[in-house]
Structures are given as C-alpha cells and as structure tokens.
Design an enzyme around this catalytic site. Structure first.
Site, PDB file in Angstrom:
ATOM      1  CE  LYS A   8      17.675 -29.378  -2.156  1.00 56.98           C
ATOM      2  NZ  LYS A   8      16.882 -30.446  -1.581  1.00 56.98           N
ATOM      3  CE  LYS A  11      24.737 -30.844  -5.871  1.00 57.78           C
ATOM      4  NZ  LYS A  11      23.368 -30.431  -6.079  1.00 57.78           N
TER       5      LYS A  11
HETATM    6  P1  NAP Z   1      21.029 -36.957 -11.733  1.00 57.61           P
HETATM    7  O1  NAP Z   1      20.097 -38.105 -11.867  1.00 57.61           O
HETATM    8  O2  NAP Z   1      22.456 -37.206 -11.461  1.00 57.61           O
HETATM    9  O3  NAP Z   1      20.857 -36.041 -13.040  1.00 57.61           O
HETATM   10  C1  NAP Z   1      21.746 -34.988 -13.285  1.00 57.61           C
HETATM   11  C2  NAP Z   1      21.379 -34.318 -14.591  1.00 57.61           C
HETATM   12  O4  NAP Z   1      22.339 -33.288 -14.856  1.00 57.61           O
HETATM   13  C3  NAP Z   1      21.404 -35.250 -15.800  1.00 57.61           C
HETATM   14  O5  NAP Z   1      20.397 -34.875 -16.692  1.00 57.61           O
HETATM   15  C4  NAP Z   1      22.790 -34.974 -16.388  1.00 57.61           C
HETATM   16  O6  NAP Z   1      22.904 -35.259 -17.764  1.00 57.61           O
HETATM   17  C5  NAP Z   1      22.871 -33.491 -16.173  1.00 57.61           C
HETATM   18  N1  NAP Z   1      24.244 -32.991 -16.260  1.00 57.61           N
HETATM   19  C6  NAP Z   1      25.257 -33.213 -15.417  1.00 57.61           C
HETATM   20  N2  NAP Z   1      26.384 -32.553 -15.809  1.00 57.61           N
HETATM   21  C7  NAP Z   1      26.033 -31.900 -16.945  1.00 57.61           C
HETATM   22  C8  NAP Z   1      26.736 -31.039 -17.824  1.00 57.61           C
HETATM   23  N3  NAP Z   1      28.017 -30.708 -17.603  1.00 57.61           N
HETATM   24  N4  NAP Z   1      26.080 -30.561 -18.888  1.00 57.61           N
HETATM   25  C9  NAP Z   1      24.792 -30.875 -19.124  1.00 57.61           C
HETATM   26  N5  NAP Z   1      24.050 -31.682 -18.324  1.00 57.61           N
HETATM   27  C10 NAP Z   1      24.678 -32.184 -17.241  1.00 57.61           C
HETATM   28  O7  NAP Z   1      20.557 -35.986 -10.561  1.00 57.61           O
HETATM   29  P2  NAP Z   1      19.134 -35.742  -9.912  1.00 57.61           P
HETATM   30  O8  NAP Z   1      18.986 -36.632  -8.746  1.00 57.61           O
HETATM   31  O9  NAP Z   1      18.088 -35.724 -10.972  1.00 57.61           O
HETATM   32  O10 NAP Z   1      19.373 -34.280  -9.306  1.00 57.61           O
HETATM   33  C11 NAP Z   1      19.348 -33.122 -10.118  1.00 57.61           C
HETATM   34  C12 NAP Z   1      19.470 -31.911  -9.199  1.00 57.61           C
HETATM   35  O11 NAP Z   1      18.407 -31.923  -8.251  1.00 57.61           O
HETATM   36  C13 NAP Z   1      20.757 -31.859  -8.386  1.00 57.61           C
HETATM   37  O12 NAP Z   1      21.146 -30.519  -8.209  1.00 57.61           O
HETATM   38  C14 NAP Z   1      20.337 -32.456  -7.037  1.00 57.61           C
HETATM   39  O13 NAP Z   1      21.162 -32.011  -5.989  1.00 57.61           O
HETATM   40  C15 NAP Z   1      18.927 -31.924  -6.937  1.00 57.61           C
HETATM   41  N6  NAP Z   1      18.013 -32.714  -6.128  1.00 57.61           N
HETATM   42  C16 NAP Z   1      17.991 -34.070  -6.204  1.00 57.61           C
HETATM   43  C17 NAP Z   1      17.098 -34.782  -5.432  1.00 57.61           C
HETATM   44  C18 NAP Z   1      17.045 -36.285  -5.461  1.00 57.61           C
HETATM   45  O14 NAP Z   1      16.482 -36.866  -4.501  1.00 57.61           O
HETATM   46  N7  NAP Z   1      17.551 -36.979  -6.476  1.00 57.61           N
HETATM   47  C19 NAP Z   1      16.218 -34.124  -4.591  1.00 57.61           C
HETATM   48  C20 NAP Z   1      16.235 -32.722  -4.534  1.00 57.61           C
HETATM   49  C21 NAP Z   1      17.141 -32.033  -5.318  1.00 57.61           C
HETATM   50  P3  NAP Z   1      23.441 -36.710 -18.277  1.00 57.61           P
HETATM   51  O15 NAP Z   1      22.270 -37.633 -18.139  1.00 57.61           O
HETATM   52  O16 NAP Z   1      23.850 -36.483 -19.676  1.00 57.61           O
HETATM   53  O17 NAP Z   1      24.586 -37.087 -17.366  1.00 57.61           O
END
Ligand code: NAP
Length: 286
Positions: A170, A238
């Site tokens: 990844k 990150k």
């Molecule tokens: P996001 O919208 O920023 O969501 C992040 C999630 O993590 C939220 O549910 C947040 O909760 C939670 N979180 C953050 N800090 C936390 C903590 N200390 N304790 C508990 N929960 C916590 O991110 P996303 O885009 O869905 O991405 C999630 C993951 O998938 C990341 O690792 C990202 O790199 C990966 N990813 C993302 C994509 C993309 O296109 N978006 C694609 C592939 C992979 P709250 O709502 O309470 O803040």
C-alpha cells in the site's frame, strides 16, 4: 454472523454501507458517534466502544486515519483487544506502517484472535461503488473465510503473505501516486505559465501513454480549483512519510518521494490537510 466496523470516515462509512446494503448484520462505531447516524438509519447497530463491538461480533473491520489511531482503537482503553478472543477476528484496513500492523497482529493473536491487514487502493467513489482493490496479508484462513465479504467492498483482492506485506504494498502504491500528483500539478502550473491551455495539456496526456484515471478525474477539478476531499491531503502526507521511512529501512534513496513529502508537509502547514490531496496544487501553483 455479526460484523463490526470501526471508523466512519470517508472510506469506512462507504465500505460499511456496502455491507449493510448486502443484508449483513453490522455494528458500527466511530469516535465522533454522530457519524454513525447514516449507517444506523440504513439498518446498522451502533456500538458503544471498540471493545464492545469486538466482543459482540465475529469479525471486526477497522478503517482509521493513521498508525496512532489504529493503535489507540485496537490496544488503547476500551479497545478491540478488550473484546478479542478465540473465535474472533480483526481486519484492519487502515493505511499504516508495517511495524505497527505487526504489533497489532501480535496483540490480537496473543488474545486468541485472528488478524488480517487489508489496506485498500481506491478512493471515495470506488469505496461507494464496492470496487476497491484490497491488499491483504496475515492469517490466510481468515482471508479465505471472509473473501465473500471483502468482495462486497472491492473488485479485486490479493493475499500477499505475512503481516506487513500488504502495508508495504500500500505504501509503495501511494508513494507512486503522491509523486505523480506533484509532477502533474507542476505540469499544469508550467503549462499555465507558458500560456498553454489546461484542457489541451489534459487532452495530450489522455491521448498517449501517460493517460490515467487520476489525471482524467483530478485534472478538470484542479483547473477549476475544486478540492472537496475524496482522499484527504493529510493522509497522503502520512503515506509519503511512511514510504520514505520504509525506503530508509531498506537503505533505498526515495528522492522523488522525499521531495513530494516536503511539498505535502508544506501544504499541511498551510492548513490544507482536510482538503483533497490534489489541493497540493494550491501550494505548487499559487
Ligand atoms: P477520514 O475521513 O479522515 O477518517 C478517519 C477515521 O479515523 C475517522 O473515522 C476518525 O474518527 C478516525 N480516527 C482518527 N483518529 C482517531 C483516534 N485517535 N481514535 C479513534 N478514531 C480515530 O479518512 P479516510 O479517507 O476514511 O481514510 C481512512 C484510512 O484509509 C486512512 O488510513 C487513509 O490513508 C486510508 N485510505 C484513504 C483513501 C481515500 O481516498 N480517502 C483511500 C485509500 C486508503 P472521527 O470521525 O471521530 O475523527
């Protein structure tokens, strides 16, 4: 059979929605509980803590922002580990570094549970459409058992071997994507400085070997300065940081990735972390 899903961010909410839509018995949890509401309205249960979800579900998925979040939700107070035990499984789909993933896998298996790391390639729209590419490593029996459930979220899945290998894959993939995005933004910027039209540049790129869906989708949005988050910029910073560290672990020079990370870090410092990663264009072009 009950399934848990922790983390209702951009990706987790879309992925969990596909499980609910398929008729699975799903319990969701998010740190900010209000983000569970749309899932609950569609039929999901809402858990009070990761521990409670893991205790009540046979298989618990997680999709969390970064290594610190993944650690906190798994091994922190009221974390998954407190509900983990024989017959239970944990599948962490967050993008994190291989060492953290190995640490969490060890903690889960020490409790008698099974662990699979399963980061995904693909962004918000593929998550909504159930067309992600799911990279897995760890417990092969768990991978085989949950295959049909993974197929509700993705169009392709790979099992890459021992824990850490999917995390590494990844990071390699996103390192390439981060470098492509900064090069693309610089190309758009230079074309503009030369009084070349963005639509002509996009046309040329699409017609040849450099054509790809990322340029095709993001290009028009970037030229219109539209940066609604599909993949938040903070997560790309990150991923580049973790990829450069991985390069360091293998004594490999990742010069392009380091340069890209420097730009993304600058963008982060300028407050662009919650915008789409293509908002790097604001730092490069403006
Ligand atoms: P996001 O919208 O920023 O969501 C992040 C999630 O993590 C939220 O549910 C947040 O909760 C939670 N979180 C953050 N800090 C936390 C903590 N200390 N304790 C508990 N929960 C916590 O991110 P996303 O885009 O869905 O991405 C999630 C993951 O998938 C990341 O690792 C990202 O790199 C990966 N990813 C993302 C994509 C993309 O296109 N978006 C694609 C592939 C992979 P709250 O709502 O309470 O803040």
């Amino acid at each position: 059979m009950r399934y848990g899903f922790l983390g209702m961010g951009i990706m987790g909410s879309a992925m969990a929605t596909n499980l609910v839509k398929a008729g699975l018995d799903v319990t969701v949890w998010n740190r900010d509980g209000a983000k569970c509401d749309p899932l609950v309205q569609q039929g999901a249960r809402q858990g009070r803590s990761p521990a409670e979800v893991a205790e009540n579900c046979s298989v618990t998925f997680a999709m969390l922002s970064d290594p610190a979040a993944a650690e906190s939700v798994c091994i922190g107070p009221d974390g998954v580990l407190e509900g983990m035990g024989p017959g239970k499984s944990y599948i962490d789909m967050s993008t994190i570094d291989p060492q953290t993933s190995c640490d969490l896998a060890e903690a889960v298996t020490e409790q008698g549970g099974r662990h699979l790391e399963a980061p995904v390639s693909g962004t918000k729209k593929p998550a909504e459409d159930g067309t992600l590419i799911i990279l897995t490593a760890g417990d092969r029996t768990l991978y085989d058992e949950v295959g049909p459930v993974l197929d509700l979220m993705g169009k392709k899945r790979l099992f890459l071997g021992e824990t850490g290998q999917a995390a590494r894959m990844k990071l390699v993939v996103n390192m390439i994507m981060g470098g492509m995005m900064t090069a693309f933004s610089e190309g758009l910027t230079l074309a503009d400085a030369c009084h070349l039209k963005a639509e002509d540049l996009l046309d040329v790129l699409a017609a040849g070997a450099l054509g790809n869906p990322m340029f095709a989708v993001k290009g028009p949005l970037m030229t219109r300065r539209e940066f609604a988050p599909a993949f938040p910029l903070k997560h790309m910073e990150k991923d580049l940081r973790l990829a450069v560290e991985l390069g360091g672990d293998h004594a490999k020079l990742m010069a392009t990735a380091e340069a890209a990370q420097g730009l993304f870090r600058l963008a982060l410092e300028r407050g662009l972390g919650d915008e789409d990663f293509s908002a790097i264009h604001k730092t490069i072009a403006d």
